[in-house]
Design a protein around this motif. Structure first.
Motif, PDB file in Angstrom:
ATOM      1  N   UNK A 116      28.913 -23.702 -28.311  1.00 10.97           N
ATOM      2  CA  UNK A 116      29.754 -22.665 -27.797  1.00 10.97           C
ATOM      3  C   UNK A 116      29.303 -21.182 -27.946  1.00 10.97           C
ATOM      4  N   UNK A 117      29.726 -20.324 -27.476  1.00 12.29           N
ATOM      5  CA  UNK A 117      29.516 -18.891 -27.699  1.00 12.29           C
ATOM      6  C   UNK A 117      30.221 -18.392 -28.828  1.00 12.29           C
ATOM      7  N   UNK A 118      29.808 -17.286 -29.539  1.00 14.08           N
ATOM      8  CA  UNK A 118      30.637 -16.523 -30.470  1.00 14.08           C
ATOM      9  C   UNK A 118      31.970 -16.200 -29.950  1.00 14.08           C
ATOM     10  N   UNK A 119      32.907 -15.830 -30.516  1.00 12.83           N
ATOM     11  CA  UNK A 119      34.310 -15.393 -30.112  1.00 12.83           C
ATOM     12  C   UNK A 119      34.186 -13.883 -29.773  1.00 12.83           C
ATOM     13  N   UNK A 120      34.625 -13.528 -28.807  1.00 11.85           N
ATOM     14  CA  UNK A 120      34.454 -11.840 -28.110  1.00 11.85           C
ATOM     15  C   UNK A 120      35.335 -11.377 -29.111  1.00 11.85           C
ATOM     16  N   UNK A 121      35.159 -10.086 -29.264  1.00 10.68           N
ATOM     17  CA  UNK A 121      35.991  -9.035 -29.819  1.00 10.68           C
ATOM     18  C   UNK A 121      37.303  -9.112 -29.767  1.00 10.68           C
ATOM     19  N   UNK A 122      37.882  -9.409 -28.311  1.00 12.50           N
ATOM     20  CA  UNK A 122      39.164  -9.439 -28.183  1.00 12.50           C
ATOM     21  C   UNK A 122      39.856 -10.570 -28.864  1.00 12.50           C
TER      22      UNK A 122
END
Length: 624
Positions: A116-122
């Motif tokens: 999975x990708x990192x969490x977005x800043x949102x």
């Protein structure tokens, strides 16, 4: 230069296409448990979910386990016996190589790796979590947002295991069929009125969008027959947040409407809370149907009042709240007299719950904590709490029998949003979601309206068992509400098939007055940055204006048929009494969206812009 135009497919249509492609790929391929088809974020908006698809030679039951970072973090579900397997996977960790174990009833065990990708800043990551797997079990805490952040879900350890990339709005709750119900991300009117609600899955698949002519806000309640109570308002009325509608689940049609102006003295300013106004006089933020009494209980923030009405007649039964300022005939007939020790009224409350024994629970925000302006309490001295009242309708008395939060003072103070949940006697959730500080001091406004560099947001979700906090989660955002539910529901299987748009939007009001203006035949000047986005059920015209500039959108058809739509260029975020969801507010208020619903329009029209005394072409033609 012509204005920009794009056609935006509804998310339901995009998802229908994606699902059809996946199922087609499954049919064409030779996918097995050892070599399955794996699709991360299958419905485009839920990045920590996946689908695993394959066939087995014989019908087999499949146990899916998302392996935790430790054994307590495991999330598992057993899917029923079948040869064709379309398995939704929930609770993946972000920025991680997740191990998903497939255990077949025939004895075979395989492992699928999903990166999975990192969490977005949102996505606001929790700053504190106190709890245990023993207490939480398979449950996670779902949080919807009021600040500019994404909805998310956290496990017993505070790890983010789910989030959405669209700004769904208001409450999120589980229906009896296991689906989730939440407000859409489709704004129809500032500050936060949206098209309706989505019925969706944890994987993000939208099964239905229920559209309402008056739009949707705050809360819903599922009836025993599956129909849904939704908070709305009169389409294009002079007041807001003072209608309740019953929506038919199968069709999206409105079956019944309740108008609170018919039962309350809505023009009586002395009943208003500190945030009340003639425009937003009631501010309905919660609804609850009680089968035992066949009645509906509603929370009116801007009246400091909980009201109860008869389901069939709509007649008023009772009112819980500080009677100060109310007409004498209402006080005598509908209010309760406090009895017992340590009694306090609630102020600008949210999240009303009717308990099985008839007790009334709510989140007492305590905003202003008085109906008299001279007694208003500043944020630094205020407190919020979950509170439970016992009422005696025959004696017309009310007794406070439980509270939590006052003892935490201003650090637990939320002037808006929030909710409580009842899990059984002595077992409750209290979610204080609107905490904010500015320059290190409790904010005197709402966090959704003042998110500057020196503003710090927080939300605190507590579960209390016999007056002991057994779970606490803190997240650095303002979270509208919290719900504790498991990712999977009992007997869940993957439900494929096309999602549906139900109900309808209103006919957009037009301006009757024809403004004298010269049709220049010239294109819209570039400084407006005008763009047109066409959707299935409406068109959006976006442009940037000078504050106070006279502007209209014109739909110019054959035989000089003209439809005129007013552009409000004086919008100011501070004009709204209560910004319960701030995700739709733009940093530049001069940038204005105008939504024109297709309902009621037919034919071919050129889009034009009238500003002051001239008319410009956009070069765009739309067909309804």
């Amino acid at each position: 230069m012509a204005a920009q135009y794009k056609n935006k497919e509804h998310l339901i249509i995009q998802q229908n296409k994606r699902e059809a492609e996946l199922l087609k790929q499954l049919e064409k391929g030779n996918y097995t448990a050892e070599n399955p088809l794996v699709q991360l974020n299958p419905y485009l908006i839920s990045p920590l979910t996946a689908l695993i698809l394959f066939y087995t030679d014989t019908a087999q039951e499949i146990q899916v386990t998302v392996k935790g970072k430790n054994p307590q973090g495991d999330i598992l579900h057993v899917f029923p016996r079948s040869r064709k397997h379309v398995l939704p996977v929930y609770g993946l960790y972000p920025d991680y190589e997740n191990m998903v174990e497939l255990r077949l009833s025939g004895g075979e065990i395989t492992t699928v790796k999903i990166r999975t990708e990192p969490l977005p800043k949102e996505v606001p990551c929790p700053t504190l979590c106190k709890g245990s797997k023993e207490h939480m079990g398979d449950n996670v805490i779902f949080l919807t947002q009021t600040s500019k952040a994404d909805a998310l879900a956290c496990d017993y350890n505070g790890d983010v295991r789910w989030y959405l990339t669209i700004n769904v709005s208001f409450d999120l709750k589980r229906l009896r069929n296991g689906h989730l119900l939440t407000g859409t991300d489709r704004l129809i009117r500032l500050p936060y009125y949206v098209s309706g609600v989505y019925e969706m899955g944890v994987h993000g698949k939208i099964y239905k969008e229920f559209r309402l002519p008056g739009g949707y806000h705050h809360d819903t309640f599922e009836m025993e027959d599956g129909n849904i109570l939704m908070l709305s308002q009169e389409p294009d009325g002079q007041t807001v947040e003072d209608w309740l509608v019953l929506v038919e689940r199968k069709t999206g049609n409105i079956l019944k409407t309740w108008d609170y102006k018919k039962i309350l003295p809505y023009e009586c300013e002395t009943t208003y809370s500190g945030s009340g106004s003639a425009h937003d006089w009631f501010h309905n933020n919660a609804v609850w149907y009680d089968k035992k009494t066949n009645s509906i209980t509603l929370s009116g923030r801007h009246q400091d009042a909980i009201i109860n009405i008869d389901y069939d007649s709509g007649d008023l039964n009772w009112i819980i709240g500080d009677p100060d300022g109310w007409p004498e005939n209402y006080v005598e007939k509908y209010f309760f007299t406090p009895v017992g020790d340590d009694f306090e009224w609630s102020y600008e409350q949210h999240g009303v719950v009717v308990c099985p024994d008839g007790d009334i629970m709510m989140f007492d925000n305590g905003h202003y904590r008085s109906k008299k302006k001279e007694n208003y309490m500043p944020a630094s001295q205020s407190y919020s709490r979950g509170v439970k009242y016992q009422i005696d309708q025959k004696k017309r008395t009310i007794r406070q029998i439980w509270q939590y939060g006052k003892e935490r003072g201003a650090d637990f103070f939320s002037p808006y949003i929030c909710n409580v949940e009842y899990y059984g006697d002595g077992r409750y959730m209290v979610h204080s979601g609107g905490i904010a500080y500015k320059d290190g001091k409790p904010l005197e406004g709402l966090g959704s309206m003042d998110g500057g560099e020196n503003t710090v947001l927080n939300s605190i979700t507590c579960e209390i068992v016999n007056d002991q906090v057994v779970y606490e989660l803190q997240v650095p955002s303002n979270a509208f509400r919290a719900e504790k539910i498991p990712f999977y529901y009992a007997g869940e299987t993957m439900e494929t098939g096309e999602g549906k748009l139900l109900g309808e939007l209103s006919i957009t009001p037009e301006v009757d007055t024809e403004i004298p203006a010269k049709d220049t035949k010239e294109m819209v000047p570039d400084h407006y940055g005008l763009s047109v986005t066409e959707e299935e059920d409406r068109i959006l015209i976006n442009a940037t204006y000078q504050k106070g500039e006279l502007a209209m959108i014109l739909l110019w058809g054959e035989n000089n048929e003209v439809h005129r739509y007013y552009v409000n260029t004086s919008s100011n975020n501070k004009n709204f009494e209560a910004m319960c969801v701030g995700t739709f507010i733009k940093e530049d208020p001069r940038n204005v969206d105008v939504f024109i619903n297709k309902n009621g329009l037919q034919g071919e029209f050129f889009i034009k812009l009238l500003t002051e005394d001239v008319i410009y072409d956009t070069g765009i033609q739309v067909v309804f």
